[in-house]
Scaffold this motif. Structure first.
Motif, PDB file in Angstrom:
ATOM      1  N   LYS A  17      -7.986  43.961  -6.352  1.00  0.00           N
ATOM      2  CA  LYS A  17      -7.523  44.665  -7.616  1.00  0.00           C
ATOM      3  C   LYS A  17      -7.575  43.748  -8.708  1.00  0.00           C
ATOM      4  O   LYS A  17      -7.524  42.557  -8.575  1.00  0.00           O
ATOM      5  N   VAL A  18      -8.187  44.255  -9.673  1.00  0.00           N
ATOM      6  CA  VAL A  18      -8.569  43.395 -11.002  1.00  0.00           C
ATOM      7  C   VAL A  18      -7.801  44.246 -12.055  1.00  0.00           C
ATOM      8  O   VAL A  18      -8.081  45.542 -12.221  1.00  0.00           O
ATOM      9  N   ARG A  19      -7.051  43.865 -12.710  1.00  0.00           N
ATOM     10  CA  ARG A  19      -6.135  44.612 -13.966  1.00  0.00           C
ATOM     11  C   ARG A  19      -6.474  43.741 -15.239  1.00  0.00           C
ATOM     12  O   ARG A  19      -6.000  42.857 -15.257  1.00  0.00           O
ATOM     13  N   ALA A  20      -6.628  44.606 -16.413  1.00  0.00           N
ATOM     14  CA  ALA A  20      -6.746  43.938 -17.637  1.00  0.00           C
ATOM     15  C   ALA A  20      -6.231  44.828 -18.803  1.00  0.00           C
ATOM     16  O   ALA A  20      -6.271  45.974 -18.697  1.00  0.00           O
ATOM     17  N   HIS A  21      -5.855  44.143 -19.864  1.00  0.00           N
ATOM     18  CA  HIS A  21      -5.764  44.817 -21.230  1.00  0.00           C
ATOM     19  C   HIS A  21      -7.306  44.629 -21.933  1.00  0.00           C
ATOM     20  O   HIS A  21      -7.528  43.539 -21.881  1.00  0.00           O
ATOM     21  N   ARG A  40     -10.621  48.427  -8.395  1.00  0.00           N
ATOM     22  CA  ARG A  40      -9.857  48.138  -7.089  1.00  0.00           C
ATOM     23  C   ARG A  40     -10.755  48.665  -6.249  1.00  0.00           C
ATOM     24  O   ARG A  40     -11.827  49.702  -6.213  1.00  0.00           O
ATOM     25  N   VAL A  41     -10.738  48.145  -4.934  1.00  0.00           N
ATOM     26  CA  VAL A  41     -11.464  48.514  -3.634  1.00  0.00           C
ATOM     27  C   VAL A  41     -10.732  49.592  -2.938  1.00  0.00           C
ATOM     28  O   VAL A  41      -9.372  49.328  -2.791  1.00  0.00           O
ATOM     29  N   VAL A  63      -7.105  39.348 -18.829  1.00  0.00           N
ATOM     30  CA  VAL A  63      -6.908  39.786 -17.338  1.00  0.00           C
ATOM     31  C   VAL A  63      -5.477  39.414 -17.058  1.00  0.00           C
ATOM     32  O   VAL A  63      -4.878  38.388 -17.513  1.00  0.00           O
ATOM     33  N   ILE A  64      -4.585  40.510 -16.520  1.00  0.00           N
ATOM     34  CA  ILE A  64      -3.439  40.587 -16.082  1.00  0.00           C
ATOM     35  C   ILE A  64      -3.269  40.205 -14.645  1.00  0.00           C
ATOM     36  O   ILE A  64      -2.316  39.312 -14.242  1.00  0.00           O
ATOM     37  N   ALA A  65      -4.175  40.659 -13.832  1.00  0.00           N
ATOM     38  CA  ALA A  65      -4.232  40.471 -12.497  1.00  0.00           C
ATOM     39  C   ALA A  65      -5.814  40.200 -11.950  1.00  0.00           C
ATOM     40  O   ALA A  65      -6.458  41.044 -12.171  1.00  0.00           O
TER      41      ALA A  65
END
Length: 108
Positions: free
Chosen positions: A48-52, A68-69, A41-43
């Motif tokens: 919003k949730v962002r990942a590799h 993301r919403v 997880v990056i953010a």
């Protein structure tokens, strides 16, 4: 008590919702990626949730994935596909990690 006026990403990826977003086979692959530790997880925020995601046996290529919403609905993207409606195994893996790591109190 604190009341949330918006739906978070975690609210939109509960286990029942996840079963409607993807196929059983894709969900199984997403679970395998999670079990193999393939989500970095990056953010991690409510909207919003962002990942590799990847670099494990069930998904050898690492992808950038985001949930993301958008208003009251879930939107997503992954670098594995150019089809915006495809909730792929990488999105499924990130959704599982998001649900597991979100605060216990979720809006209904």
């Amino acid at each position: 008590p604190y009341t949330t006026l918006f739906r978070s990403v975690a609210d939109l990826v509960d286990p029942a919702a996840l079963e409607t977003l993807t196929t059983p086979a894709t969900l199984r692959l997403g679970r395998e990626i999670v079990e193999q530790g393939g989500v970095d997880v990056i953010a991690f925020g409510p909207l919003k949730v962002r990942a590799h995601v990847g670099k494990v046996p069930s998904s050898e290529t690492r992808r950038t994935t985001e949930l993301r919403v958008d208003g009251k609905t879930l939107d997503w993207s992954c670098t594995c596909t150019s089809k915006p409606d495809n909730f792929c195994k990488h999105c499924a893996a990130l959704a599982i990690v998001t649900w597991r790591n979100a605060p216990a109190q979720r809006s209904s």
